[in-house]
Design a protein around this motif. Sequence first.
Motif, short mmCIF file in Angstrom:
data_model
loop_
_atom_site.label_atom_id
_atom_site.label_comp_id
_atom_site.label_asym_id
_atom_site.label_seq_id
_atom_site.Cartn_x
_atom_site.Cartn_y
_atom_site.Cartn_z
N CYS A 111 -19.21 -31.19 22.70
CA CYS A 111 -18.91 -31.10 21.27
C CYS A 111 -20.12 -30.58 20.50
O CYS A 111 -21.26 -30.85 20.88
CB CYS A 111 -18.58 -32.49 20.71
N ALA A 112 -19.86 -29.89 19.40
CA ALA A 112 -20.96 -29.43 18.54
C ALA A 112 -21.65 -30.64 17.92
O ALA A 112 -21.05 -31.70 17.79
CB ALA A 112 -20.41 -28.52 17.45
N SER A 113 -22.89 -30.44 17.52
CA SER A 113 -23.65 -31.55 16.93
C SER A 113 -23.01 -32.00 15.63
O SER A 113 -22.50 -31.18 14.86
CB SER A 113 -25.08 -31.11 16.65
N THR A 114 -23.05 -33.32 15.39
CA THR A 114 -22.50 -33.83 14.12
C THR A 114 -23.65 -34.22 13.20
O THR A 114 -23.44 -34.86 12.19
CB THR A 114 -21.65 -35.08 14.39
N ILE A 115 -24.88 -33.84 13.57
CA ILE A 115 -26.05 -34.26 12.78
C ILE A 115 -26.48 -33.11 11.87
O ILE A 115 -26.56 -31.97 12.30
CB ILE A 115 -27.21 -34.63 13.74
N ASP A 116 -26.73 -33.42 10.62
CA ASP A 116 -27.24 -32.42 9.68
C ASP A 116 -28.76 -32.40 9.81
O ASP A 116 -29.45 -33.34 9.42
CB ASP A 116 -26.81 -32.81 8.25
N ALA A 117 -29.28 -31.30 10.38
CA ALA A 117 -30.72 -31.24 10.72
C ALA A 117 -31.60 -31.40 9.48
O ALA A 117 -32.60 -32.12 9.51
CB ALA A 117 -31.03 -29.93 11.43
N ALA A 118 -31.23 -30.74 8.37
CA ALA A 118 -32.09 -30.78 7.18
C ALA A 118 -32.13 -32.18 6.57
O ALA A 118 -33.21 -32.71 6.27
CB ALA A 118 -31.58 -29.77 6.15
N ILE A 119 -30.95 -32.79 6.41
CA ILE A 119 -30.90 -34.14 5.81
C ILE A 119 -31.68 -35.12 6.69
O ILE A 119 -32.48 -35.92 6.20
CB ILE A 119 -29.43 -34.60 5.66
N THR A 120 -31.45 -35.04 8.01
CA THR A 120 -32.12 -35.99 8.91
C THR A 120 -33.63 -35.78 8.90
O THR A 120 -34.39 -36.75 8.86
CB THR A 120 -31.57 -35.82 10.34
#
Length: 643
Positions: free
Chosen positions: A499-508
């Motif tokens: 599955c594609a990542s569900t994490i928002d890189a910028a926010i995290t």
Amino acid sequence: VQMDVHGKIREVLAETIREEFAPEHQQLSTEDLIKALRQRGIIDDVIKELKFVTEVNDKERTSAPKPSTHFVDREPPVLKKANIDPTRRYLYLQVLGGKAFLEHLQEPEPLPGQICSTFTLCLHFRNQRFRSKPVPCACEPDFHDGFLLEVHKDSLGDGSKMVDATTMLSISDPVHMVLIKTDTFGETTLVASYFLEWRSVLAAENGVTNVAVELLGVGTESKVSVGVLNIRLEMYPQLNKMLSPEITNTQFSLERQKTAEKERLFLVYAKQWWREYLQIRPTHNIRLVKIFAQDENGINRPVCSYIRPLRAGRLLDTPRQASRFVSVLGYERAPVIGGGGGKQEQWCTLLAFLCRNKGDCEDHANLLCSLLLGYGLEAFVCVGTKAKGVPHTWVMTCGTDGTITFWESLTGHRYIHRPISPDEPPLAEQPKPLYPYRTIGCVFNHQKFFGNCQPSDAVEVCVFDLQDESKWKPMSGEAIKSVCSPGTISSIPPFPPLCASTIDAAITSNEIELQLRILVSEHRKDLGLSTVWDDQLSYLLSPALAAYELERTTSISAGNEEFQDAVRRAVPDGHTFKGFPIHFVYRNARRAFATCLRSPFCEEIICCRGDQVRLAVRVRVFTYPESACAVWIMFACKYRSVL
């Protein structure tokens, strides 16, 4: 109060199909169904309902309120595609609560807004993946989720035809369900892994069946009950003709007999192979030749069945990127109860490894080997030892020109293997191996298995000419195929798609950076030091972090000149600059900070004293498929040098 969304939608759909679309209009489009739901205001109710859910579920994002779309994005992308196509057959699986999760008997009711441990249920069925909403851990966890699983044929030609009951009876793929517990620090544990036989619904009265599924624990607790899930199954649209329970039960017992017979024959063959292997040299009995391995449920499976060529679609572009992805999945040895230093063996099924987002070195090696096979390389998993005789697995690829490359699945490092020739004169220049591997007992992939029968099992003198039976004893490809090839009713489930990542890189990245600033300021305050942050200097650290990640993925280092130039300009004459980069595969700022303080270099920067001290910190999260990510942190300081 949770409105009965499922019930309402079902009523409206039944009514719509009766009233507005007489039998001659069999081809109902999704738009028609949505229009009908809209007219009765149900979609609006559901949307209101979702907004309400969003607010409750946003407690894991502690920063400023984000638009509610972020909530939707965190679900696996598969969920969005669940448009009902009335020409296809679906299995509607509802999870209606759990009971007897006795480990959580004493768990207090969580207060509103309080962070608590949660259960999440992950499902995989025929290339489709789903995930439930997290629910607080309790003795009777409040699961209320419905999943629409499409039951399609494998052959493309018949894909558009509606599948009938008899065809579905021959689809032996189970619904794989994995239960994950996430604690208040975001650490995950695998609670249970269960294969649901869904075909009982084909013989159920009214086409609906309710099952109480008893989940058993994993690893050392694979015989212990952890809880019961109430599951309701129904076919949609309903079947015109149900099967009789005798037919379904006969089918199940035939499949079981067939599988058991294949497994028995393979076991007989494996014993014979092992006897022959031991006759070559008595010392072979201490070599690490693994033919079977236990999965998370304590079931012995042939090692070759843990590997399948796996394509990552558009989520990963190169074999090296795939290697980087596997290395940033967390590493954790299977838990052992009690001492003795023994290693609990637990080779996880792929779904359990991905949903938990961490696993042992075997899990990493199996996944990396599968991905490399997907990229068309000749890849094998190697079983052997590293220093001090510690058992280990890694991956090897054989180039068409005979080059042997070792891939360390836990770090992403690659090593070229050049064997040392024991027959050379003692003064001849011999290559010094850089890899950490000491001995090798066997190599295998999804189709082949070879036992090492060279005089020494030391990796450095090993010759990887797998065609030479005097060096490598092969297993029969037919025997392996009988129990490991996809499509056989073998015991190992088909691989789920990534599955594609569900994490928002910028926010995290921002969240971790903010938390680290607070932790550093508090730590300095305890030492009686004030803290002044330099935002511009922090920003200048970004290119360095990007370059480190690029280097990990491609082995190419780039852009360092500009970074050094920018830092020289930012640090005036007579000032000193110190920087310390560090890399993690988890997103827990407090844990990362504690680790950083253990490094004397980093501690020196964080606790820097002097004149005109300015501190900087930059965090960059690089996301990979699933919920894997590489977190790079750089601490820096500049201060006036006082001689």
